[in-house]
Design a protein around this motif. Structure first.
Motif, PDB file in Angstrom:
ATOM      1  N   LEU A  10      -9.345   5.471   6.846  1.00 37.89           N
ATOM      2  CA  LEU A  10      -9.323   5.835   5.433  1.00 37.89           C
ATOM      3  C   LEU A  10     -10.689   6.355   4.982  1.00 37.89           C
ATOM      4  CD1 LEU A  10      -7.438   5.726   2.915  1.00 37.89           C
ATOM      5  CD2 LEU A  10      -8.416   3.469   2.462  1.00 37.89           C
ATOM      6  N   TYR A  27      -7.479   0.798  10.034  1.00 41.62           N
ATOM      7  CA  TYR A  27      -7.028   1.509   8.839  1.00 41.62           C
ATOM      8  C   TYR A  27      -8.196   1.787   7.893  1.00 41.62           C
ATOM      9  CZ  TYR A  27      -4.923   2.458   4.332  1.00 41.62           C
ATOM     10  OH  TYR A  27      -4.604   3.037   3.134  1.00 41.62           O
ATOM     11  N   GLU A  28      -9.022   0.772   7.658  1.00 43.54           N
ATOM     12  CA  GLU A  28     -10.155   0.934   6.746  1.00 43.54           C
ATOM     13  C   GLU A  28     -11.099   2.038   7.242  1.00 43.54           C
ATOM     14  OE1 GLU A  28     -12.500  -1.095   3.456  1.00 43.54           O
ATOM     15  OE2 GLU A  28     -10.398  -0.882   3.945  1.00 43.54           O
ATOM     16  N   THR A  51     -10.559   0.137   0.835  1.00 43.40           N
ATOM     17  CA  THR A  51      -9.614  -0.701   0.109  1.00 43.40           C
ATOM     18  C   THR A  51     -10.392  -1.793  -0.623  1.00 43.40           C
ATOM     19  OG1 THR A  51      -9.313  -2.320   1.871  1.00 43.40           O
ATOM     20  CG2 THR A  51      -7.915  -0.343   1.951  1.00 43.40           C
ATOM     21  N   LEU A 100      -2.133   3.099   8.825  1.00 45.31           N
ATOM     22  CA  LEU A 100      -1.398   2.318   7.832  1.00 45.31           C
ATOM     23  C   LEU A 100      -0.091   1.797   8.404  1.00 45.31           C
ATOM     24  CD1 LEU A 100      -1.000   1.210   4.980  1.00 45.31           C
ATOM     25  CD2 LEU A 100      -0.059   3.450   4.352  1.00 45.31           C
ATOM     26  N   GLU A 139     -13.087   6.739   1.378  1.00 46.83           N
ATOM     27  CA  GLU A 139     -12.476   5.734   0.502  1.00 46.83           C
ATOM     28  C   GLU A 139     -12.308   4.430   1.261  1.00 46.83           C
ATOM     29  OE1 GLU A 139     -11.634   4.147  -2.638  1.00 46.83           O
ATOM     30  OE2 GLU A 139     -11.513   6.314  -2.924  1.00 46.83           O
TER      31      GLU A 139
END
Length: 90
Positions: free
Chosen positions: A52, A48-49, A60, A9, A58
Protein backbone atom coordinates in the motif's frame (compact mmCIF):
# COMPACT_ATOMS: atom_id res chain seq x y z
CA UNK A 1 9.68 -5.85 -7.35
CA UNK A 2 6.56 -4.35 -5.86
CA UNK A 3 3.54 -6.43 -4.89
CA UNK A 4 0.08 -5.41 -6.11
CA UNK A 5 -1.83 -3.96 -3.14
CA UNK A 6 -5.01 -5.76 -4.25
CA UNK A 7 -3.24 -9.14 -4.18
CA UNK A 8 -1.75 -8.31 -0.78
CA UNK A 9 -5.20 -7.32 0.52
CA UNK A 10 -6.64 -10.61 -0.74
CA UNK A 11 -3.87 -12.50 1.06
CA UNK A 12 -4.61 -10.56 4.28
CA UNK A 13 -8.32 -11.31 4.00
CA UNK A 14 -7.55 -14.99 3.46
CA UNK A 15 -5.25 -15.01 6.50
CA UNK A 16 -8.02 -13.48 8.63
CA UNK A 17 -10.53 -16.06 7.40
CA UNK A 18 -8.09 -18.91 8.10
CA UNK A 19 -7.55 -17.57 11.61
CA UNK A 20 -11.32 -17.57 12.20
CA UNK A 21 -11.55 -21.20 11.07
CA UNK A 22 -8.59 -22.20 13.24
CA UNK A 23 -9.95 -20.34 16.27
CA UNK A 24 -13.36 -21.96 15.92
CA UNK A 25 -11.73 -25.42 15.85
CA UNK A 26 -9.20 -24.65 18.62
CA UNK A 27 -7.83 -27.70 20.43
CA UNK A 28 -6.52 -26.36 23.69
CA UNK A 29 -5.12 -23.10 24.92
CA UNK A 30 -1.90 -23.24 22.88
CA UNK A 31 -3.15 -24.78 19.65
CA UNK A 32 -0.30 -24.65 17.10
CA UNK A 33 -2.75 -24.22 14.23
CA UNK A 34 -4.24 -21.11 15.81
CA UNK A 35 -0.73 -19.80 16.55
CA UNK A 36 0.31 -20.35 12.93
CA UNK A 37 -2.83 -18.59 11.68
CA UNK A 38 -2.15 -15.72 14.08
CA UNK A 39 1.39 -15.30 12.75
CA UNK A 40 0.11 -15.54 9.16
CA UNK A 41 -2.09 -12.51 9.81
CA UNK A 42 0.94 -10.54 10.97
CA UNK A 43 2.96 -11.53 7.90
CA UNK A 44 0.11 -10.79 5.49
CA UNK A 45 -0.59 -7.44 7.13
CA UNK A 46 3.04 -6.37 6.86
CA UNK A 47 3.10 -7.28 3.15
CA UNK A 48 -0.16 -5.38 2.56
CA UNK A 49 1.06 -2.32 4.47
CA UNK A 50 4.29 -2.25 2.45
CA UNK A 51 2.47 -2.75 -0.87
CA UNK A 52 0.00 0.00 0.00
CA UNK A 53 2.81 2.38 0.88
CA UNK A 54 4.84 1.52 -2.23
CA UNK A 55 1.89 1.99 -4.56
CA UNK A 56 0.09 4.94 -3.00
CA UNK A 57 2.35 6.38 -0.28
CA UNK A 58 -0.41 5.42 2.16
CA UNK A 59 -0.65 3.40 5.38
CA UNK A 60 -3.45 1.89 7.46
CA UNK A 61 -4.42 3.07 10.95
CA UNK A 62 -3.55 -0.40 12.29
CA UNK A 63 -0.54 -1.35 14.40
CA UNK A 64 0.76 -4.80 15.30
CA UNK A 65 1.57 -5.06 18.98
CA UNK A 66 4.11 -7.50 20.35
CA UNK A 67 5.72 -8.39 23.66
CA UNK A 68 8.01 -5.35 23.57
CA UNK A 69 5.05 -2.95 23.31
CA UNK A 70 3.97 -3.61 26.90
CA UNK A 71 7.24 -2.01 28.00
CA UNK A 72 6.36 1.09 25.97
CA UNK A 73 2.96 1.39 27.68
CA UNK A 74 4.59 1.14 31.12
CA UNK A 75 7.13 3.77 30.11
CA UNK A 76 4.41 6.17 28.93
CA UNK A 77 2.55 5.96 32.23
CA UNK A 78 5.77 6.64 34.17
CA UNK A 79 6.35 9.85 32.22
CA UNK A 80 3.12 11.55 33.25
CA UNK A 81 3.43 15.11 34.46
CA UNK A 82 1.92 16.35 37.73
CA UNK A 83 0.05 19.54 36.79
CA UNK A 84 -0.17 20.65 40.45
CA UNK A 85 3.57 21.30 40.71
CA UNK A 86 4.78 24.88 40.60
CA UNK A 87 8.14 25.88 39.06
CA UNK A 88 10.88 26.75 41.52
CA UNK A 89 12.10 30.36 41.35
CA UNK A 90 15.77 30.94 42.16
Amino acid sequence: MSIDPRAALNALTTALEEHLVAASARRGEEDPIVEAAFLAIIDAFEVYEEALFDAFDEVTPLVIYGDDDSDIDDQDSDESVDDDLEPIDD
